[in-house]
Design an enzyme around this catalytic site. Structure first.
Site, PDB file in Angstrom:
ATOM      1  N   LYS A 102     -11.455  -5.016   1.095  1.00 37.91           N
ATOM      2  CA  LYS A 102     -11.525  -4.103  -0.050  1.00 37.91           C
ATOM      3  C   LYS A 102     -10.475  -4.509  -1.087  1.00 37.91           C
ATOM      4  CE  LYS A 102      -8.473  -0.744   2.216  1.00 37.91           C
ATOM      5  NZ  LYS A 102      -8.319   0.654   2.667  1.00 37.91           N
ATOM      6  N   ARG A 124      -8.786  13.190   5.476  1.00 32.01           N
ATOM      7  CA  ARG A 124      -9.315  12.596   4.253  1.00 32.01           C
ATOM      8  C   ARG A 124     -10.840  12.659   4.339  1.00 32.01           C
ATOM      9  NH1 ARG A 124      -6.359   6.944   2.972  1.00 32.01           N
ATOM     10  NH2 ARG A 124      -7.800   6.358   4.644  1.00 32.01           N
ATOM     11  N   TYR A 169      16.565  -4.186 -21.380  1.00 31.31           N
ATOM     12  CA  TYR A 169      16.298  -2.875 -21.977  1.00 31.31           C
ATOM     13  C   TYR A 169      17.117  -1.786 -21.281  1.00 31.31           C
ATOM     14  CZ  TYR A 169      12.183  -4.698 -24.445  1.00 31.31           C
ATOM     15  OH  TYR A 169      11.338  -5.391 -25.273  1.00 31.31           O
ATOM     16  N   MET A 216       8.042  -6.373 -19.411  1.00 27.01           N
ATOM     17  CA  MET A 216       6.622  -6.681 -19.289  1.00 27.01           C
ATOM     18  C   MET A 216       6.391  -8.129 -18.887  1.00 27.01           C
ATOM     19  SD  MET A 216       3.536  -6.386 -22.105  1.00 27.01           S
ATOM     20  CE  MET A 216       3.554  -4.597 -22.169  1.00 27.01           C
TER      21      MET A 216
END
Length: 349
Positions: free
Chosen positions: A22, A121, A246, A294
């Site tokens: 998956k 679930r 940053y 990024m």
């Protein structure tokens, strides 16, 4: 991937092995999964369209849809392409009951009837499981019904909220007397809990070299199937008091060299990885500094005197377990594998 599948089979005790593919084979790609897991007894995944693609790519052995069919179109695709599928709610049974008659010729569709044995679930609760089984048996044209559940804490068997032993006992009591092969074990159970093996095991993250539990993957002789590499594209020299990146979250306490690496969260590297997340530069372990950007991240080059622009960097994989990086970033290796971005160039080795 071939090696890790062999490890899964070695632990499976004669049970057949589903290789779980998956999420585009946990980010590794379906085409590679076909090669890596050619010896698996079947491939299991979530996505019906990817299952059809596996048939198009040439896979002829069993394929199983772990969450079953979501609508009538999925059901018709499953029948047309000989896909096995899970059934975990009344709506899916009703869809089978309302479907046109199945072809009265082999292969008859194989159903994996799922019990909710405590994970809460998907699946029928134990007191509703027999009724669900009876409804399926009354659908003309159904072939084998495999009895299935999913373990919540195979990696933590003594979990006080749902111990593994309680979940196994719940499953056995809920299906007592029902015929059919059983499918219980995931990667953690395959590696550590032979009492959960049954007839099929569903091996997932272990096949890609990640660990499904607290024990390092290497302790099970698993090998990383994915290595994320980059290189240094810039070097800066800091003096005491200089800040980095940053937000200026890292401040040098003394003079030091830092390297700028061409990798960031747009490539799938975790943005929340803190200072000190492990990295290899020229094969030497060091750590990240400051905030992940990024397209770039910053590493400490203290003690790596030969590091220069172009020096190789390993973010995870060969020599640096993905699970160590994930743990430092407050996540799991599964997520890092699946989050690899399309812009990352893939090289098969």
């Amino acid at each position: 991937m071939q090696h890790n599948l062999a490890i899964a089979r070695r632990h499976a005790g004669g049970a057949k092995v589903w290789a779980v593919v998956k999420g585009d084979a946990y980010g590794h790609g379906l085409a590679r999964a076909l090669k890596g897991f050619a010896d698996a007894d079947g491939l299991a995944l979530i996505e019906p369209d990817y299952a059809v693609r596996l048939r198009t790519l040439g896979w002829r052995k069993p394929i199983m849809l772990l969450e079953g069919c979501f609508d009538a179109a999925d059901l018709q695709a499953a029948l047309r392409h000989d896909l096995q599928f899970a059934v975990h709610n009344d709506e899916q049974i009703a869809m089978l009951e309302a479907a046109p008659p199945f072809p009265a010729m082999p292969p008859l569709p194989t159903i994996h009837l799922k019990m909710n044995s405590g994970m809460n679930r998907l699946g029928f609760r134990p007191d509703a499981f027999r009724a669900a089984h009876a409804r399926l048996r009354n659908v003309a044209g159904i072939g084998e019904i495999v009895l299935m559940t999913h373990l919540a804490n195979a990696d933590d068997p003594g979990n006080p909220r749902l111990p593994l032993a309680r979940q196994l006992r719940c499953f056995e009591e809920g299906l007592r007397g029902l015929p059919g092969r059983r499918s219980i074990a995931n990667s953690a159970a395959d590696l550590q809990h032979p009492e959960a093996l049954a007839d099929w095991v569903r091996a997932g993250v272990m096949l890609y070299g990640g660990t499904p539990c607290a024990t390092p993957a290497a302790d099970f002789e698993l090998r990383p199937a994915m290595t994320l590499r980059s290189e240094i594209i810039g070097i800066q020299k800091l003096t005491a008091g200089d800040a980095v990146g940053y937000g200026s979250h890292f401040v040098a306490q003394q003079p030091m060299r830092i390297g700028i690496v061409a990798c960031g969260y747009a490539d799938g590297y975790p943005r929340l990885a803190p200072t000190g997340t492990p990295v290899l530069v020229n094969g030497v372990r060091t750590g990240t500094l400051g905030r992940i950007s990024m397209d770039m991240l910053i590493v400490d080059l203290s003690g790596i005197d030969d590091a220069a622009v172009g020096s190789p960097v390993i973010l995870w994989g060969d020599g640096l377990p993905i699970d160590e990086v994930a743990q430092a970033a407050g996540t799991i290796g599964y997520e890092l594998m699946c989050a690899l971005a399309p812009r990352v160039r893939i090289e098969d080795v």
